[in-house]
Design a protein around this motif. Structure first.
Motif, PDB file in Angstrom:
ATOM      1  N   ASP A  44       0.803  -1.258   0.122  1.00  0.00           N
ATOM      2  CA  ASP A  44       0.023  -0.136  -0.042  1.00  0.00           C
ATOM      3  C   ASP A  44       1.066   1.351  -0.154  1.00  0.00           C
ATOM      4  N   TRP A  62       4.089   5.929  -1.676  1.00  0.00           N
ATOM      5  CA  TRP A  62       2.848   4.964  -2.046  1.00  0.00           C
ATOM      6  C   TRP A  62       3.086   4.246  -3.334  1.00  0.00           C
ATOM      7  N   ASP A  63       2.737   3.121  -3.170  1.00  0.00           N
ATOM      8  CA  ASP A  63       2.802   2.289  -4.347  1.00  0.00           C
ATOM      9  C   ASP A  63       1.335   2.275  -5.229  1.00  0.00           C
ATOM     10  N   THR A  64       1.484   1.878  -6.649  1.00  0.00           N
ATOM     11  CA  THR A  64       0.409   1.982  -7.169  1.00  0.00           C
ATOM     12  C   THR A  64      -0.769   0.727  -6.714  1.00  0.00           C
ATOM     13  N   ALA A  65      -0.234  -0.034  -6.238  1.00  0.00           N
ATOM     14  CA  ALA A  65      -1.262  -1.055  -5.702  1.00  0.00           C
ATOM     15  C   ALA A  65      -1.676  -1.868  -6.977  1.00  0.00           C
ATOM     16  N   GLN A  67      -2.837  -0.555  -9.624  1.00  0.00           N
ATOM     17  CA  GLN A  67      -4.077  -0.136 -10.468  1.00  0.00           C
ATOM     18  C   GLN A  67      -3.439   0.557 -11.609  1.00  0.00           C
ATOM     19  N   LEU A  73      -5.416   4.282 -12.155  1.00  0.00           N
ATOM     20  CA  LEU A  73      -4.772   4.888 -10.824  1.00  0.00           C
ATOM     21  C   LEU A  73      -6.175   5.811 -10.351  1.00  0.00           C
ATOM     22  N   TYR A  77      -4.969   9.018  -5.526  1.00  0.00           N
ATOM     23  CA  TYR A  77      -3.655   8.654  -5.367  1.00  0.00           C
ATOM     24  C   TYR A  77      -2.708   9.498  -5.602  1.00  0.00           C
TER      25      TYR A  77
ATOM     26  N   TYR B  43     -13.797   6.991 -12.195  1.00  0.00           N
ATOM     27  CA  TYR B  43     -14.376   6.147 -10.907  1.00  0.00           C
ATOM     28  C   TYR B  43     -15.840   6.744 -10.559  1.00  0.00           C
ATOM     29  N   ARG B 297      -9.108   1.363  -3.830  1.00  0.00           N
ATOM     30  CA  ARG B 297      -7.434   1.593  -3.711  1.00  0.00           C
ATOM     31  C   ARG B 297      -7.450   0.161  -2.976  1.00  0.00           C
ATOM     32  N   ALA B 300      -7.486  -3.072  -4.316  1.00  0.00           N
ATOM     33  CA  ALA B 300      -6.347  -3.307  -5.490  1.00  0.00           C
ATOM     34  C   ALA B 300      -5.174  -3.622  -4.575  1.00  0.00           C
ATOM     35  N   VAL B 301      -5.065  -3.224  -3.636  1.00  0.00           N
ATOM     36  CA  VAL B 301      -4.018  -3.602  -2.516  1.00  0.00           C
ATOM     37  C   VAL B 301      -4.099  -5.077  -2.257  1.00  0.00           C
ATOM     38  N   TYR B 306      -8.281  -3.869 -11.432  1.00  0.00           N
ATOM     39  CA  TYR B 306      -9.198  -2.520 -11.871  1.00  0.00           C
ATOM     40  C   TYR B 306      -9.060  -2.296 -13.454  1.00  0.00           C
TER      41      TYR B 306
END
Ligand code: GDP
Ligand code: MG
Lengths: 204, 509
Positions: A44, A62-65, A67, A73, A77, B43, B297, B300-301, B306
């Protein structure tokens, strides 16, 4: 917040899938590296303190997770980030070509116009380089960003990348000082009772 | 779009509305494999928060349903199985009677931009000038507030999605009464310090608010009003003005609200005071859709995939069970489908209640003597009430000096006429831009296969309570054994740093 910490900075890492964004993040914050991609899923953001020129700042990186995979994204974010690391893979021309798109995405969504950008060419340990150091540098110069080459695998350049970025952020006036007069807040497990006599539970 | 999407999942979620996004995070946390799709490039669907450019584009495409049905035969080649295909519909059907217009000049030539016009309100703005800062606007299609101790705040904390969102207090609770806007005293200290309430009225107001606050199911206090309205009770105990304060602003009710319902709603409002400042409501910085983006988010984590700008053309059903989604020439399969009501195939979708909505950009606050920030104004009329939310520059939803006004309620034209000016009257905020539309709620009317879960779009309530309830209900159907947003195991301690470096690494800020 501890007294010795000047401020918390929000740093983003963006770029195509697979270039090593999560790996750079984990190398920098935890000094770990895993050759298996699936293990970088679930990141995360990580925080880490960094001291530069006598100032200590906390970084929230911050990672993009994941997305970024289909370029989805969330605008949230990008909010309030002071620094952005744009990563490409030096062994993949395609990831380098996509940097333009990532820069424009950043320009569209970042809420601070003077956000500090750094282009990072990653995986220099790997055979089969497609993008020379000069090409990377030229791109960075043209877009007025910082530049460095790195390897999340061998640690080369990783610490340096974050330090240079943070140094530039601290030197940029008006970038990291609080803007909203401290009136915003996050919700958390607060007191079970209202804290002030604004409420009706307390007796006057 | 490249199709390296895996083809099977535990749950496919179609639409990134509020309920869908909460469900996405909740099920992904339990380890389920989630694919979350949205036909739009942004979104939130009808819950979206848009920049001015995107908002204007949204308005221009308006009510035009662009969907053309392809016919079931066009999907037959996707699978050998005997599947029945139901084509999805367009969320645009939720919007009707959409109009918008700018009330200022297109552009101001350089030479005319002299400072002498400064005091003429509204004159310094041009459409071009405002569009130039389009990104400074975050305009909500469905603005909603959070009760400081309500279910949304509780879930944000439990899920830790709270770390993605910052809030402001709704710091002006107002009512339009006797042709003027007044501040509603909400807390004990408000009542005490209010200069507009005399000592006798203060005592009465105190007494009523205290008995509402101490109401419990067993409380005999309100029993004699069991079959009467909340207004009957209030009028019997308070001067009319204060009765209206409580009915409209504190209980968010109307003339017909039954007494007990009014008491319960007022009590909820009062019990939310004092936790985050002297206001029962919170407003997310950058707009309501920050919340759903936070849930996405988190999904996604937890490995959720997505894909925006991605349509599902048809839902495939095998016998009486949902089987998969036809999208871009492939069949994506999952155990469960979660889908917005607004996208449901016509066999399953019906039109529910509707409400009028307006969005204004203005040059002045409706209540300039109030604190800068977020204002909530109730505008009661003889037969209904309009709810007005005003956002100033520090909400990050509008450039400094301008205001976004969101109005909900079928009597909104009357409110607009009395509170704002189209030009000429400098005492009122001037409308620079306005958009009006009717928002229809779509309902699921047919009998869906039991592994399809339909999600409502925005309703007309000011809070998110119903959305949280619905998300939990759907979650329980997909994960009957699991707790809704069960706490996560703590992050394993990162390897310790070299002793001489002042570094640390944790996962919570
Ligand atoms: N050889 C080498 N492999 C790397 C390096 N950085 C990342 N990788 C590998 O590249 C793959 C993708 O890395 P990841 O961090 O998941 O990329 P992301 O999608 O940008 O987050 C993983 O298998 C990593 O182990 C590097 O510097 N050198
Ligand atoms: Mg990654």
């Amino acid at each position: 917040m501890e007294e010795d910490v000047l401020t918390t900075l929000k740093i983003l890492i963006i770029g195509e899938s697979g270039v090593g964004k999560s790996s750079l993040l984990l190398r920098f914050t935890e000094d770990s590296f895993n050759p298996d991609q699936s293990l970088t899923i679930g990141v995360d953001f990580k925080t880490k303190k960094l001291s530069i020129d006598g100032n200590t700042v906390r970084l929230a990186i911050w990672d993009t997770a994941g997305q970024e995979r289909f370029r989805t994204l969330t605008p949230s974010y990008y909010r309030d980030a002071q620094g952005a690391i744009l990563v490409y893979d030096v062994t993949s021309q395609a990831t380098f070509s996509k940097l333009e798109t990532w820069l424009s995405e950043l320009d569209t969504y970042s809420t601070k116009s003077n956000i500090v950008k750094m282009v990072v060419g990653n995986k220099i340990d790997k055979a089969g380089r497609e993008i020379s150091r000069e090409e990377g540098m030229k791109f960075a110069r043209r877009h007025a960003t910082l530049f460095i080459e790195s390897s999340a695998k061998t640690k080369d350049g990783v610490q340096c990348a974050f330090e240079e970025l943070v140094q530039k952020i601290i030197q940029t006036p008006g970038l990291w000082e609080s803007t909203n007069g401290g009136k915003t807040f996050q919700v958390s497990d607060g007191p079970a009772e209202p804290s002030s006599c604004g409420g009706w539970q307390c007796t006057i | 779009m490249s199709d390296d999407l895996p083809s099977t999942y535990d749950v496919i979620i179609l639409g990134t509305g509020m309920v869908e996004s909460i469900v996405a995070a909740a099920v992904a946390r339990t380890g389920k494999k989630v694919l979350h799709l949205d036909p739009n490039t942004y979104y939130g669907q009808l819950w979206a928060t848009l920049s001015l450019d995107s908002f204007e584009l949204w308005a221009k495409t308006g009510t035009s349903n662009t969907k053309t049905l392809k016919g079931e035969d066009s999907f037959k080649s996707l699978s050998d199985k005997a599947l029945k295909y139901y084509e999805t519909q367009d969320e645009r059907d939720c919007i009707s009677d959409l109009t918008f217009n700018w009330n200022i000049v297109e552009d101001i030539p350089e030479s005319e931009e002299e400072p002498k016009e400064e005091n003429a309100s509204g004159n310094e703005y041009s459409i071009k000038k405002i569009r130039d800062v389009s990104r400074k606007f975050n305009i909500d299609l469905a603005p909603k507030l959070l009760f400081a101790k309500g279910p949304m705040v509780e879930i944000l904390i439990k899920s830790q999605v709270s770390k993605y969102v910052e809030f402001l207090n709704v710091n002006n609770i107002l009512i339009y009464i006797d042709d003027a806007i007044e501040r509603v005293p909400c807390s004990k200290s408000d009542v005490f310090s209010s200069k507009s309430v005399n000592v006798v009225d203060k005592r009465l107001l105190m007494k009523v608010l205290t008995s509402i606050q101490s109401y419990t199911e067993e409380s005999p206090f309100f029993q004699e009003y069991e079959n009467k309205t909340f207004l009957d009770y209030l009028k019997a105990n308070l001067p009319e003005k204060f009765a209206n304060f409580i009915l409209y602003s504190i209980a968010a009710g109307d003339q017909n609200t039954p007494c007990l319902e009014g008491v319960q709603k007022a009590k909820k409002f009062l019990s939310c005071l004092g936790y985050y400042g002297n206001s029962p409501f919170l407003w997310p910085l950058y707009g309501s859709s920050e919340l759903l983006q936070g849930f996405c988010r988190q999904c996604a984590v937890f490995s959720g995939i997505y894909c925006l700008n991605r349509e599902v053309e048809a839902i495939a059903v095998e016998g009486d069970k949902y089987y998969g989604c036809a999208s871009n020439g492939i069949l994506l399969q999952s155990e469960h489908l979660v889908v917005s009501n607004s996208l449901l195939p016509q066999q399953f979708r019906g039109t529910g209640p509707s409400v009028k909505r307006a969005v204004l950009i203005t040059d002045k606050s409706i209540f300039p003597e109030g604190k800068e920030g977020v204002s909530l104004l109730q505008y009661p009329t003889d037969d209904s009430a309009a709810t007005i939310l005003e956002l100033s520059g520090n909400t990050c939803s509008v450039p400094k000096g301008l205001f976004i006004v969101q109005i909900v309620g079928n009597c909104l034209e009357e409110a607009i006429k009395n509170l704002f000016s189209e030009g000429g009257d400098d005492s009122k905020p001037k409308i620079l831009y306005s958009l009006r539309f009717t928002l229809h709620q779509m309902e699921c009317t047919g009998k869906l296969p039991e592994n399809i879960h339909a999600c409502p779009g925005p309703d007309f309530a000011t809070d998110f309570d119903a959305e949280i309830r619905k998300a939990e209900e759907i979650f329980k159907k997909i994960c009957p054994e699991e707790e809704f947003f069960a706490p996560l195991p703590p992050e394993p301690e990162p390897p310790s740093d070299e002793p001489d470096s002042p570094e640390e690494a944790t996962n919570d800020a």
